[in-house]
Design a protein around this motif. Structure first.
Motif, PDB file in Angstrom:
ATOM      1  N   LEU A  37     -14.379   4.768   0.973  1.00 22.40           N
ATOM      2  CA  LEU A  37     -15.398   4.014   0.228  1.00 22.40           C
ATOM      3  C   LEU A  37     -15.897   4.804  -0.980  1.00 22.40           C
ATOM      4  CD1 LEU A  37     -17.495   2.333   3.072  1.00 22.40           C
ATOM      5  CD2 LEU A  37     -15.931   1.234   1.460  1.00 22.40           C
ATOM      6  N   LYS A  38     -15.954   6.113  -0.841  1.00 23.79           N
ATOM      7  CA  LYS A  38     -16.345   6.927  -1.991  1.00 23.79           C
ATOM      8  C   LYS A  38     -15.257   6.901  -3.065  1.00 23.79           C
ATOM      9  CE  LYS A  38     -19.583   9.981   0.389  1.00 23.79           C
ATOM     10  NZ  LYS A  38     -19.903  11.369   0.830  1.00 23.79           N
ATOM     11  N   GLU A  39     -13.985   6.797  -2.616  1.00 23.17           N
ATOM     12  CA  GLU A  39     -12.885   6.627  -3.567  1.00 23.17           C
ATOM     13  C   GLU A  39     -13.018   5.284  -4.292  1.00 23.17           C
ATOM     14  OE1 GLU A  39      -7.961   6.443  -3.644  1.00 23.17           O
ATOM     15  OE2 GLU A  39      -9.035   6.548  -1.739  1.00 23.17           O
ATOM     16  N   VAL A  40     -13.359   4.232  -3.524  1.00 26.38           N
ATOM     17  CA  VAL A  40     -13.596   2.914  -4.126  1.00 26.38           C
ATOM     18  C   VAL A  40     -14.733   3.006  -5.134  1.00 26.38           C
ATOM     19  CG1 VAL A  40     -14.375   0.551  -3.682  1.00 26.38           C
ATOM     20  CG2 VAL A  40     -12.741   1.631  -2.125  1.00 26.38           C
ATOM     21  N   GLN A  41     -15.787   3.703  -4.753  1.00 25.87           N
ATOM     22  CA  GLN A  41     -16.948   3.870  -5.626  1.00 25.87           C
ATOM     23  C   GLN A  41     -16.570   4.572  -6.926  1.00 25.87           C
ATOM     24  OE1 GLN A  41     -20.174   6.161  -3.886  1.00 25.87           O
ATOM     25  NE2 GLN A  41     -21.627   4.515  -4.268  1.00 25.87           N
ATOM     26  N   ASN A  42     -15.735   5.583  -6.823  1.00 26.59           N
ATOM     27  CA  ASN A  42     -15.288   6.295  -8.022  1.00 26.59           C
ATOM     28  C   ASN A  42     -14.481   5.366  -8.932  1.00 26.59           C
ATOM     29  OD1 ASN A  42     -14.773   8.918  -9.518  1.00 26.59           O
ATOM     30  ND2 ASN A  42     -12.688   8.317  -9.075  1.00 26.59           N
ATOM     31  N   HIS A 102      -8.791  -0.082 -11.754  1.00 32.88           N
ATOM     32  CA  HIS A 102      -8.372   0.919 -10.769  1.00 32.88           C
ATOM     33  C   HIS A 102      -8.542   0.331  -9.366  1.00 32.88           C
ATOM     34  CE1 HIS A 102      -9.360   3.282 -14.362  1.00 32.88           C
ATOM     35  NE2 HIS A 102      -8.559   4.220 -13.887  1.00 32.88           N
ATOM     36  N   ALA A 103      -7.461   0.185  -8.624  1.00 31.44           N
ATOM     37  CA  ALA A 103      -7.536  -0.473  -7.313  1.00 31.44           C
ATOM     38  C   ALA A 103      -6.989   0.385  -6.178  1.00 31.44           C
ATOM     39  CB  ALA A 103      -6.785  -1.807  -7.360  1.00 31.44           C
ATOM     40  N   ASN A 104      -6.728   1.681  -6.418  1.00 31.21           N
ATOM     41  CA  ASN A 104      -6.153   2.529  -5.367  1.00 31.21           C
ATOM     42  C   ASN A 104      -7.076   2.641  -4.160  1.00 31.21           C
ATOM     43  OD1 ASN A 104      -3.866   2.980  -6.862  1.00 31.21           O
ATOM     44  ND2 ASN A 104      -4.555   4.929  -7.714  1.00 31.21           N
ATOM     45  N   GLY A 105      -8.367   2.814  -4.411  1.00 36.51           N
ATOM     46  CA  GLY A 105      -9.327   2.936  -3.318  1.00 36.51           C
ATOM     47  C   GLY A 105      -9.378   1.669  -2.476  1.00 36.51           C
ATOM     48  N   TYR A 106      -9.407   0.517  -3.140  1.00 32.92           N
ATOM     49  CA  TYR A 106      -9.441  -0.772  -2.434  1.00 32.92           C
ATOM     50  C   TYR A 106      -8.173  -0.955  -1.606  1.00 32.92           C
ATOM     51  CZ  TYR A 106      -9.191  -5.835  -1.751  1.00 32.92           C
ATOM     52  OH  TYR A 106      -9.062  -7.089  -1.204  1.00 32.92           O
ATOM     53  N   ASN A 160      -6.275   1.322  -0.350  1.00 29.60           N
ATOM     54  CA  ASN A 160      -6.376   2.255   0.774  1.00 29.60           C
ATOM     55  C   ASN A 160      -7.302   1.700   1.848  1.00 29.60           C
ATOM     56  OD1 ASN A 160      -5.995   4.564   2.265  1.00 29.60           O
ATOM     57  ND2 ASN A 160      -7.127   5.919   0.907  1.00 29.60           N
ATOM     58  N   LEU A 161      -8.403   1.083   1.420  1.00 27.60           N
ATOM     59  CA  LEU A 161      -9.352   0.505   2.380  1.00 27.60           C
ATOM     60  C   LEU A 161      -8.716  -0.638   3.165  1.00 27.60           C
ATOM     61  CD1 LEU A 161     -12.311   0.414   3.432  1.00 27.60           C
ATOM     62  CD2 LEU A 161     -12.762  -1.287   1.656  1.00 27.60           C
ATOM     63  N   ILE A 162      -7.996  -1.515   2.474  1.00 29.50           N
ATOM     64  CA  ILE A 162      -7.373  -2.656   3.143  1.00 29.50           C
ATOM     65  C   ILE A 162      -6.307  -2.188   4.133  1.00 29.50           C
ATOM     66  CG2 ILE A 162      -5.979  -4.729   2.772  1.00 29.50           C
ATOM     67  CD1 ILE A 162      -9.014  -4.819   1.971  1.00 29.50           C
ATOM     68  N   GLU A 163      -5.608  -1.109   3.799  1.00 27.75           N
ATOM     69  CA  GLU A 163      -4.609  -0.569   4.718  1.00 27.75           C
ATOM     70  C   GLU A 163      -5.253  -0.016   5.983  1.00 27.75           C
ATOM     71  OE1 GLU A 163      -2.539   2.277   2.360  1.00 27.75           O
ATOM     72  OE2 GLU A 163      -1.269   0.793   1.366  1.00 27.75           O
ATOM     73  N   ASN A 164      -6.540   0.306   5.915  1.00 32.51           N
ATOM     74  CA  ASN A 164      -7.262   0.853   7.071  1.00 32.51           C
ATOM     75  C   ASN A 164      -8.377  -0.084   7.539  1.00 32.51           C
ATOM     76  OD1 ASN A 164      -6.422   3.962   7.433  1.00 32.51           O
ATOM     77  ND2 ASN A 164      -6.405   3.465   5.248  1.00 32.51           N
ATOM     78  N   VAL A 165      -8.274  -1.376   7.187  1.00 29.26           N
ATOM     79  CA  VAL A 165      -9.378  -2.308   7.441  1.00 29.26           C
ATOM     80  C   VAL A 165      -9.685  -2.463   8.928  1.00 29.26           C
ATOM     81  CG1 VAL A 165      -7.967  -4.416   7.544  1.00 29.26           C
ATOM     82  CG2 VAL A 165     -10.332  -4.517   6.675  1.00 29.26           C
ATOM     83  N   ASP A 166      -8.678  -2.318   9.793  1.00 31.19           N
ATOM     84  CA  ASP A 166      -8.919  -2.453  11.237  1.00 31.19           C
ATOM     85  C   ASP A 166      -9.769  -1.314  11.786  1.00 31.19           C
ATOM     86  OD1 ASP A 166      -7.422  -4.765  11.296  1.00 31.19           O
ATOM     87  OD2 ASP A 166      -5.564  -3.754  11.890  1.00 31.19           O
ATOM     88  N   GLU A 215     -16.106  -8.154   1.936  1.00 34.70           N
ATOM     89  CA  GLU A 215     -16.052  -9.435   1.227  1.00 34.70           C
ATOM     90  C   GLU A 215     -16.388  -9.287  -0.265  1.00 34.70           C
ATOM     91  OE1 GLU A 215     -14.854 -13.123   0.799  1.00 34.70           O
ATOM     92  OE2 GLU A 215     -14.784 -12.050   2.715  1.00 34.70           O
ATOM     93  N   PRO A 216     -17.452  -8.539  -0.630  1.00 37.73           N
ATOM     94  CA  PRO A 216     -17.700  -8.329  -2.065  1.00 37.73           C
ATOM     95  C   PRO A 216     -16.536  -7.644  -2.783  1.00 37.73           C
ATOM     96  CG  PRO A 216     -19.644  -7.731  -0.800  1.00 37.73           C
ATOM     97  CD  PRO A 216     -18.550  -7.994   0.194  1.00 37.73           C
ATOM     98  N   LEU A 217     -15.842  -6.730  -2.091  1.00 34.42           N
ATOM     99  CA  LEU A 217     -14.694  -6.065  -2.714  1.00 34.42           C
ATOM    100  C   LEU A 217     -13.515  -7.019  -2.867  1.00 34.42           C
ATOM    101  CD1 LEU A 217     -14.799  -2.527  -1.037  1.00 34.42           C
ATOM    102  CD2 LEU A 217     -15.538  -3.169  -3.336  1.00 34.42           C
ATOM    103  N   HIS A 218     -13.343  -7.942  -1.909  1.00 35.43           N
ATOM    104  CA  HIS A 218     -12.319  -8.977  -2.071  1.00 35.43           C
ATOM    105  C   HIS A 218     -12.588  -9.779  -3.341  1.00 35.43           C
ATOM    106  CE1 HIS A 218     -10.381  -8.056   1.576  1.00 35.43           C
ATOM    107  NE2 HIS A 218     -11.043  -8.838   2.411  1.00 35.43           N
ATOM    108  N   GLU A 219     -13.827 -10.142  -3.562  1.00 40.26           N
ATOM    109  CA  GLU A 219     -14.195 -10.924  -4.755  1.00 40.26           C
ATOM    110  C   GLU A 219     -13.817 -10.179  -6.031  1.00 40.26           C
ATOM    111  OE1 GLU A 219     -16.285 -14.060  -6.965  1.00 40.26           O
ATOM    112  OE2 GLU A 219     -15.509 -13.919  -4.920  1.00 40.26           O
ATOM    113  N   ILE A 220     -14.072  -8.876  -6.038  1.00 39.46           N
ATOM    114  CA  ILE A 220     -13.785  -8.063  -7.225  1.00 39.46           C
ATOM    115  C   ILE A 220     -12.290  -7.897  -7.437  1.00 39.46           C
ATOM    116  CG2 ILE A 220     -13.929  -5.698  -8.137  1.00 39.46           C
ATOM    117  CD1 ILE A 220     -16.721  -5.559  -6.763  1.00 39.46           C
ATOM    118  N   TYR A 221     -11.588  -7.487  -6.388  1.00 40.65           N
ATOM    119  CA  TYR A 221     -10.190  -7.061  -6.556  1.00 40.65           C
ATOM    120  C   TYR A 221      -9.169  -8.187  -6.392  1.00 40.65           C
ATOM    121  CZ  TYR A 221     -11.860  -2.296  -6.762  1.00 40.65           C
ATOM    122  OH  TYR A 221     -12.501  -1.140  -7.148  1.00 40.65           O
TER     123      TYR A 221
END
Length: 355
Positions: free
Chosen positions: A59-64, A121-125, A127-133, A144-150
Motif C-alpha cells: 500500500l505504501k508502494e501504491v501511495q508512492n 504508474h500502476a506497479n503498486g496496484y 502487486n496489490l491485486i496479485e496479493n488481494v486474497d 474499491e477506490p483503487l479499482h476506480e482509479i486504475y
C-alpha cells in the motif's frame, strides 16, 4: 522433565493403578494438544503479522505511485489550460499577424503539434491485486477506490492520450505532405505564408477544435477526476495503515484548522445568482455545503458524483483538490455572518447567495 513424567508413569503402572494411569495419560495427551494448538495459534498470528506487513508495504508502494501521478497531473492540467487559452483565441479569430511575430510565436505555431502525456504508474496496484486474497479485512476498504482509479480513470486517460497522439501525428504528416515550408517551420521567424495558414486555413481550425476536445475538454477533465480520486485514496491509505507521517505538500489539506462549531458557520444551501462573463438566464442551481469527515464538501443539485472537497487557506478562503480545479472565498456581512460565496471552478467564476 521427561524423566520426571516417565517416573510417574512407572510408579502408576507398578502400583497397578491402571485407571489413574489412564487419566494421567489422557491428561498428558490433552496438554500436548493444547501445546500444539497454542503453537499453531502463535504461528498463525506470526504469519498474519507478516502478511499484513507485506500488504502495508504494498500500500505504501501504491501511495508512492499515486504521489508521482498526482504531481504529474498538476503539470498536465496546467499545460492544457494554457493550450486551451491559445486555442480559444485561434477559434475566435483574435490572433493577428503580429502575434505570430512576437515572443509567443513558438507557442502559437506549435499549438496543436505537441502533447503532454500522462502515463499512470500502476506497479503498486498490480502487486496489490496479485496479493488481494491476503489483504486483511481492516484494509479492504481501499480496494474499491483503487479499482476506480486504475480501471475506469486510467482507461479514459489512456484513451484520450492516444487520441491526442493521433491528432498531432496526423497534423504534422499532412503539413509535411502539403506545405513546402514545413521543414522551415522551426526557424526563428515565421514566414508570411506560414502565418497566413495559421490565421486563415479553415481545416487547420478544424484540427484545432479536435485537439481542444481531446486535450482540455476530455484528457484534462479525466485527469482532474483521477487526481481527486488519487488524493482521496492517498489520504485513505494514510489512515488505514495508521501512518504518523505528515501529508506531503502536493496533497491538499487545511492550512488553518477549524473546529466543528466553526465549520457549522459555512453549512447551508447556496443559490447560484451569477456566472462571470455570462449574461444569459441563470439556471436554477443550488449548492449544498455540508460537513463530512470533519471537512467541508459541496454538492451541486444533489450530484454526489461531482462533490467538491474544501480546504481552508485562511478562515474564509478555500481551495479544492487543485488550485486550478476550485478556489473561492466566503463573504460576511456587518454582523460577521456568511451571506454568499464567490467560487472559481474549472475556469468559470460563480457568485452564490446563502439561502
Amino acid at each position: 522433565m521427561i524423566k520426571f513424567f516417565r517416573k510417574i508413569r512407572k510408579n502408576l503402572l507398578s502400583e497397578n493403578k491402571f485407571s489413574k494411569y489412564l487419566l494421567y495419560a489422557i491428561g498428558e495427551i490433552v496438554l500436548v494438544i493444547i501445546g500444539i494448538l497454542i503453537a499453531l495459534q502463535i504461528n498463525n498470528k506470526n504469519e498474519q503479522r507478516k502478511s499484513e506487513n507485506k500488504i502495508v508495504s504494498i500500500l505504501k508502494e501504491v501511495q508512492n505511485d499515486l504521489g508521482l501521478d498526482i504531481q504529474k497531473s498538476d503539470e498536465l492540467i496546467a499545460y492544457y489550460k494554457t493550450k486551451d487559452s491559445i486555442i480559444n483565441l485561434v477559434k475566435a479569430d483574435k490572433l493577428t499577424y503580429d502575434d505570430y511575430k512576437n515572443d509567443n510565436r513558438n507557442a502559437l505555431r506549435h499549438a496543436i503539434m505537441d502533447a503532454f502525456h500522462m502515463k499512470i504508474h500502476a506497479n503498486g496496484y498490480t502487486n496489490l491485486i496479485e496479493n488481494v486474497d491476503n489483504v486483511p479485512k481492516k484494509l479492504k476498504a481501499i480496494i474499491e477506490p483503487l479499482h476506480e482509479i486504475y480501471i475506469y480513470n486510467k482507461y479514459e486517460i489512456d484513451k484520450f492520450d492516444k487520441r491526442l497522439d493521433l491528432i498531432t501525428d496526423r497534423v504534422m504528416d499532412e503539413l509535411a505532405k502539403s506545405k513546402d515550408w514545413f521543414y522551415r517551420k522551426n526557424q526563428p521567424q515565421l514566414e508570411d505564408e506560414m502565418i497566413d495558414f495559421f490565421l486563415n486555413d479553415p481545416y487547420y481550425k478544424n484540427d484545432v477544435a479536435l485537439y481542444q476536445n481531446a486535450g482540455w475538454q476530455n484528457l484534462a477533465y479525466h485527469v482532474t477526476i483521477f487526481r481527486e480520486n488519487a488524493i482521496n485514496a492517498y489520504k485513505q491509505i494514510n489512515t488505514l495503515v495508521e501512518s504518523n507521517e505528515p501529508l506531503p505538500d502536493f496533497i491538499p489539506h487545511n492550512l488553518v484548522h477549524l473546529t466543528t462549531a466553526q465549520l457549522n458557520e459555512y453549512v447551508g444551501t447556496f443559490k447560484v445568482v451569477k456566472f462571470e462573463g455570462y449574461d444569459g438566464p441563470i439556471p436554477d442551481l443550488n449548492y449544498k455545503i455540508q460537513i463530512q469527515d470533519n471537512n467541508l464538501v459541496g454538492v451541486m443539485n444533489g450530484d454526489l458524483e461531482d462533490m467538491d472537497y474544501f480546504y481552508f487557506e485562511t478562515k474564509d478562503k478555500i481551495f479544492g483538490q487543485t488550485d486550478i480545479y476550485l478556489n473561492g472565498e466566503f463573504v460576511r456581512d456587518s454582523l460577521n455572518e456568511i451571506t454568499s460565496l464567490i467560487v472559481m471552478k474549472n475556469g468559470m467564476g460563480a457568485h452564490l447567495n446563502k439561502l
